[in-house]
Design an enzyme around this catalytic site. Structure first.
Site, PDB file in Angstrom:
ATOM      1  N   TYR A 144       0.859  -1.182   0.000  1.00  0.00           N
ATOM      2  CA  TYR A 144       0.000   0.000   0.000  1.00  0.00           C
ATOM      3  C   TYR A 144       0.891   1.226   0.000  1.00  0.00           C
ATOM      4  O   TYR A 144       1.864   1.303   0.759  1.00  0.00           O
ATOM      5  CB  TYR A 144      -0.886  -0.002   1.251  1.00  0.00           C
ATOM      6  CG  TYR A 144      -1.786   1.219   1.385  1.00  0.00           C
ATOM      7  CD1 TYR A 144      -2.826   1.452   0.475  1.00  0.00           C
ATOM      8  CD2 TYR A 144      -1.616   2.124   2.430  1.00  0.00           C
ATOM      9  CE1 TYR A 144      -3.658   2.555   0.608  1.00  0.00           C
ATOM     10  CE2 TYR A 144      -2.451   3.227   2.572  1.00  0.00           C
ATOM     11  CZ  TYR A 144      -3.474   3.446   1.661  1.00  0.00           C
ATOM     12  OH  TYR A 144      -4.298   4.526   1.797  1.00  0.00           O
ATOM     13  N   ASP A 236       9.179   3.069  -0.123  1.00  0.00           N
ATOM     14  CA  ASP A 236       8.116   3.653   0.682  1.00  0.00           C
ATOM     15  C   ASP A 236       8.363   3.221   2.127  1.00  0.00           C
ATOM     16  O   ASP A 236       8.006   2.119   2.535  1.00  0.00           O
ATOM     17  CB  ASP A 236       6.751   3.170   0.179  1.00  0.00           C
ATOM     18  CG  ASP A 236       5.613   3.760   0.995  1.00  0.00           C
ATOM     19  OD1 ASP A 236       5.890   4.344   2.065  1.00  0.00           O
ATOM     20  OD2 ASP A 236       4.451   3.619   0.574  1.00  0.00           O
ATOM     21  N   LYS A 264       3.947   8.833   9.008  1.00  0.00           N
ATOM     22  CA  LYS A 264       3.732   8.189  10.301  1.00  0.00           C
ATOM     23  C   LYS A 264       4.689   8.686  11.386  1.00  0.00           C
ATOM     24  O   LYS A 264       4.500   9.789  11.873  1.00  0.00           O
ATOM     25  CB  LYS A 264       3.683   6.674  10.113  1.00  0.00           C
ATOM     26  CG  LYS A 264       2.485   6.348   9.205  1.00  0.00           C
ATOM     27  CD  LYS A 264       2.117   4.920   8.982  1.00  0.00           C
ATOM     28  CE  LYS A 264       0.785   4.892   8.217  1.00  0.00           C
ATOM     29  NZ  LYS A 264       0.680   3.939   7.147  1.00  0.00           N
TER      30      LYS A 264
HETATM   31  C1  LIG Z   1       0.128   4.500   5.764  1.00  0.00           C
HETATM   32  C2  LIG Z   1       0.909   4.303   4.545  1.00  0.00           C
HETATM   33  C3  LIG Z   1       0.881   5.206   3.476  1.00  0.00           C
HETATM   34  C4  LIG Z   1      -0.099   6.340   3.418  1.00  0.00           C
HETATM   35  O1  LIG Z   1       0.124   7.284   4.401  1.00  0.00           O
HETATM   36  P1  LIG Z   1      -1.088   8.280   4.800  1.00  0.00           P
HETATM   37  O2  LIG Z   1      -0.451   9.214   5.764  1.00  0.00           O
HETATM   38  O3  LIG Z   1      -2.146   7.404   5.400  1.00  0.00           O
HETATM   39  O4  LIG Z   1      -1.544   8.937   3.560  1.00  0.00           O
HETATM   40  C5  LIG Z   1       1.755   5.028   2.431  1.00  0.00           C
HETATM   41  N1  LIG Z   1       2.625   3.999   2.422  1.00  0.00           N
HETATM   42  C6  LIG Z   1       2.673   3.094   3.420  1.00  0.00           C
HETATM   43  C7  LIG Z   1       3.688   2.007   3.374  1.00  0.00           C
HETATM   44  C8  LIG Z   1       1.801   3.198   4.505  1.00  0.00           C
HETATM   45  O5  LIG Z   1       1.821   2.254   5.447  1.00  0.00           O
END
Ligand SMILES: *Cc1c(COP(=O)(O)O)cnc(C)c1O
Length: 423
Positions: A144, A236, A264
């Site tokens: 994701y 990511d 995060k």
């Molecule tokens: C949570 C998440 C996102 C998206 O971040 P948001 O602040 O919710 O937009 C993107 N990449 C990864 C790996 C994530 O876990």
């Protein structure tokens, strides 16, 4: 039977908010029942609107690595707020945070702050396309990267739980530019990477199909393929940044991406995301270069203050050793509780997933074979025990420095009962 305060609130919420929540996984679609509403949180504990207390393993889905409402962050917020909450002009603290990020994350020479992980990945892809002149991206099933159009293809967790791997509203022409590969499967990458690939984007530790670790050589092979084809490698690290180590997972694995996305932990519980990387690439971002990306609240002084306070706290002593010890204590206890039943526990430092129904999960195909019904029963039994887990089989549990060994032992004891009760 009188409804609980949470049930009343949820009924009201569904009248004014789609599904009653501002982010899908909060609605408990994967486990059933009505979501509890949080009234407050401190350290490792959440209190709901009915006054029930829980040991929390969601940690706001990653940001709360110091636990909830840590004094250092509260102090930083109350020190920053009286000076103003948003200016639309540069501030000193943004420079300090950017310097800290470039110092901590090996591959980042320049960094741009945004407001979420979604913005970070979306912007990094735009830059990759501009820098390479190519259009396609390669992503992995079950990873994701936020909800930008081209990334909502086999996107794991929320999308997996709700059974909408591809969302309506994403034009086919956009989705067609996203090529899918399988995690931990180098050949599947070679099959889809081509002359028009702008970027390979990957969670170096996958956290959105449950926790799935990269196998030895996998990330190295992605680096090689990117170099051979001229595609950029994007890590990511929205979950793993400042979580797998202070420098993210790239410091642990030694493979350096061209661009890194953060989120995060970097905001310490306030909305911050960031993307950064090689200077020659990042200098193409406006106004240094032509690639446009902007944000009214980017670098917001309160959010930056919370993020900086969190990173500074993580630099004190060795919280990662402590988090890893707690993570393996919990993982060992859960494995013992599982016994001979079909399941497994994946763990890396303070990240962990208890999987039901498979003895190994290497990729999204494996994740498809999980026993989500059993997870749902386990989730409800744990809730009755006062343990609040992420409400989906396809998510990580997040430990914080506020979780004590006693909390973990209580969790293990509860899991022994909950697992036995769901046989
Ligand atoms: C949570 C998440 C996102 C998206 O971040 P948001 O602040 O919710 O937009 C993107 N990449 C990864 C790996 C994530 O876990």
């Amino acid at each position: 039977m009188s409804a609980s305060v949470s049930e009343d609130l949820f009924a009201k919420a569904t009248q004014v908010i789609p599904g009653g929540v501002n982010s899908p996984v909060r609605a408990w679609a994967g486990v059933g029942g009505s979501p509890r509403f949080v009234a407050s949180a401190k350290g490792a504990r959440l209190t709901d609107e009915d006054g029930n207390e829980y040991i929390d393993y969601i940690g706001s889905w990653g940001p709360m690595i110091l636990g909830h409402a840590p004094e250092v962050v509260l102090d930083a917020l109350s020190a920053a707020a009286p000076s103003g909450t948003s200016f639309g002009a540069p501030t000193r603290s943004e420079v300090v945070l950017a310097e800290k990020i470039t110092e901590l994350v090996a591959s980042i020479e320049r960094v741009r702050l945004v407001n979420s992980g979604t913005e970070a990945t979306m912007s990094a892809l735009r830059l990759a396309r501009a820098a390479t002149g190519h259009s396609e991206i390669v992503k992995f099933a079950g990873c994701y990267h936020g909800h930008a159009d081209g990334l909502l293809v086999r996107a794991g967790s929320g999308a997996t739980t709700l059974g909408v791997p591809d969302s309506p509203g994403v034009p086919e022409a956009i989705a067609a530019l996203t090529k899918l590969a399988n995690y931990n499967d180098v050949e599947s990458v070679r099959r889809v990477v081509g002359a028009d690939t702008a970027a390979i984007i990957v969670e170096p530790v996958a956290g959105n199909m449950g926790l799935v670790l990269p196998e030895p050589g996998f990330l190295e092979a992605l680096r090689t393929i990117a170099d051979e084809t001229g595609a950029l490698l994007i890590f990511d690290e929205v979950i793993s940044g400042f979580r797998a180590s202070l420098g993210g997972y790239q410091t642990v694995c030694g493979v350096l991406p061209d661009l890194t996305c953060l989120g995060k932990v970097i905001g310490g519980g306030l909305p911050v995301g960031a993307y950064g990387g090689r200077a020659d690439l990042m200098q193409q971002i406006s106004p240094a270069g032509p690639v446009y990306q902007a944000g009214t609240l980017s670098g917001n002084p309160l959010a930056v203050a919370a993020g900086l306070a969190t990173l500074r706290a993580l630099e004190q002593g060795d919280p990662y050793a402590d988090l890893a010890a707690k993570g393996s204590r919990l993982a060992d206890g859960l494995r013992a509780a599982l016994g001979e039943r079909t399941g497994c526990v994946a763990q890396l430092g303070s990240l962990l997933t208890l999987f039901f129904g498979r003895r190994e999960v290497r990729n999204y195909d494996d994740a498809g074979g999980l026993d989500t019904g059993r997870f749902a029963r386990f989730f409800q039994a744990m809730l009755d025990e006062g343990i609040w887990l992420p409400p989906s089989q396809y998510e990580c549990w997040f430990l914080s420095t506020a979780h004590t060994d006693a909390d973990i032992d209580a969790t293990i004891a509860a899991a022994e009962r909950a697992i036995a009760a769901t046989d």
